[in-house]
Scaffold this motif. Structure first.
Motif, PDB file in Angstrom:
ATOM      1  N   ASN A  99       0.833  -1.195   0.000  1.00 44.71           N
ATOM      2  CA  ASN A  99       0.000   0.000   0.000  1.00 44.71           C
ATOM      3  C   ASN A  99       0.867   1.243   0.000  1.00 44.71           C
ATOM      4  O   ASN A  99       1.714   1.420   0.880  1.00 44.71           O
ATOM      5  CB  ASN A  99      -0.927   0.007   1.220  1.00 44.71           C
ATOM      6  N   LYS A 100       0.636   2.100  -0.975  1.00 47.08           N
ATOM      7  CA  LYS A 100       1.417   3.318  -1.122  1.00 47.08           C
ATOM      8  C   LYS A 100       1.101   4.287   0.011  1.00 47.08           C
ATOM      9  O   LYS A 100      -0.045   4.405   0.439  1.00 47.08           O
ATOM     10  CB  LYS A 100       1.105   3.977  -2.464  1.00 47.08           C
ATOM     11  N   ILE A 101       2.135   4.971   0.480  1.00 48.36           N
ATOM     12  CA  ILE A 101       1.961   6.028   1.470  1.00 48.36           C
ATOM     13  C   ILE A 101       1.744   7.317   0.695  1.00 48.36           C
ATOM     14  O   ILE A 101       2.637   7.781  -0.007  1.00 48.36           O
ATOM     15  CB  ILE A 101       3.184   6.139   2.400  1.00 48.36           C
ATOM     16  N   GLU A 102       0.528   7.851   0.780  1.00 49.33           N
ATOM     17  CA  GLU A 102       0.178   9.070   0.059  1.00 49.33           C
ATOM     18  C   GLU A 102      -0.361  10.103   1.030  1.00 49.33           C
ATOM     19  O   GLU A 102      -1.203   9.778   1.867  1.00 49.33           O
ATOM     20  CB  GLU A 102      -0.878   8.779  -1.008  1.00 49.33           C
ATOM     21  N   ASN A 103       0.139  11.339   0.894  1.00 46.94           N
ATOM     22  CA  ASN A 103      -0.259  12.408   1.814  1.00 46.94           C
ATOM     23  C   ASN A 103      -0.063  11.973   3.264  1.00 46.94           C
ATOM     24  O   ASN A 103      -0.903  12.234   4.114  1.00 46.94           O
ATOM     25  CB  ASN A 103      -1.706  12.836   1.572  1.00 46.94           C
ATOM     26  N   TYR A 104       1.033  11.268   3.505  1.00 50.40           N
ATOM     27  CA  TYR A 104       1.434  10.769   4.825  1.00 50.40           C
ATOM     28  C   TYR A 104       0.531   9.661   5.353  1.00 50.40           C
ATOM     29  O   TYR A 104       0.721   9.179   6.455  1.00 50.40           O
ATOM     30  CB  TYR A 104       1.496  11.904   5.855  1.00 50.40           C
ATOM     31  N   THR A 105      -0.477   9.245   4.597  1.00 50.18           N
ATOM     32  CA  THR A 105      -1.458   8.273   5.068  1.00 50.18           C
ATOM     33  C   THR A 105      -1.235   6.920   4.415  1.00 50.18           C
ATOM     34  O   THR A 105      -0.938   6.840   3.222  1.00 50.18           O
ATOM     35  CB  THR A 105      -2.887   8.752   4.741  1.00 50.18           C
TER      36      THR A 105
END
Length: 142
Positions: A99-105
């Motif tokens: 799962n990609k970490i996007e916008n720190y989430t």
């Protein structure tokens, strides 16, 4: 001379405080997954969608999920995920999930048996960094 030394020490301390990087996590949630289609769940297990924000993901290497009867215990279930850097992005790798970490989430799905779900009261989350540094600790109370 003493005044200059004192000024130097104060500026050094302020510089270190302002620019020291430590791993910080926020906004933990663990919600039961609801699937619209047929998913390979048996009647004796369920998935929790665990989500959190990781500010310094470039410093992190592992995420520790501890499901316990009390805080800071993994006496029901303990799982570890890895933070990896691939193709100019950071990902959370856990149990065949990437799962990609996007916008720190980031999120991941953790499967618990029905008995584990009934028994756990608190999810404790801690992130470990490259130098063994640990983040703050977050708790999700069921």
């Amino acid at each position: 001379m003493k005044k200059n030394l004192l000024t130097f020490l104060m500026l050094t301390c302020l510089f270190n405080i302002g620019y020291s990087q430590s791993i910080h996590i926020i906004d933990l949630s663990a919600l039961t997954a609801v699937y619209a289609d047929e998913t390979d769940l048996t009647n004796d297990s369920l998935d929790l969608i665990v989500s959190f924000k990781l500010k310094e993901f470039d410093l992190a290497t592992q995420v520790n999920f501890m499901f316990g009867s009390i805080q800071n215990e993994g006496n029901i279930l303990t799982q570890t995920a890895n933070i990896v850097f691939e193709n100019d992005s950071y990902f959370l790798n856990y149990a065949n999930q990437t799962n990609k970490i996007e916008n720190y989430t980031t999120t991941c799905s953790i499967r618990l048996s029905n008995q584990q779900y009934v028994n756990y009261q608190t999810l404790t989350l801690v992130v470990t960094g490259q130098n063994g540094e640990q983040s703050n600790t977050l708790y999700w109370n069921k």
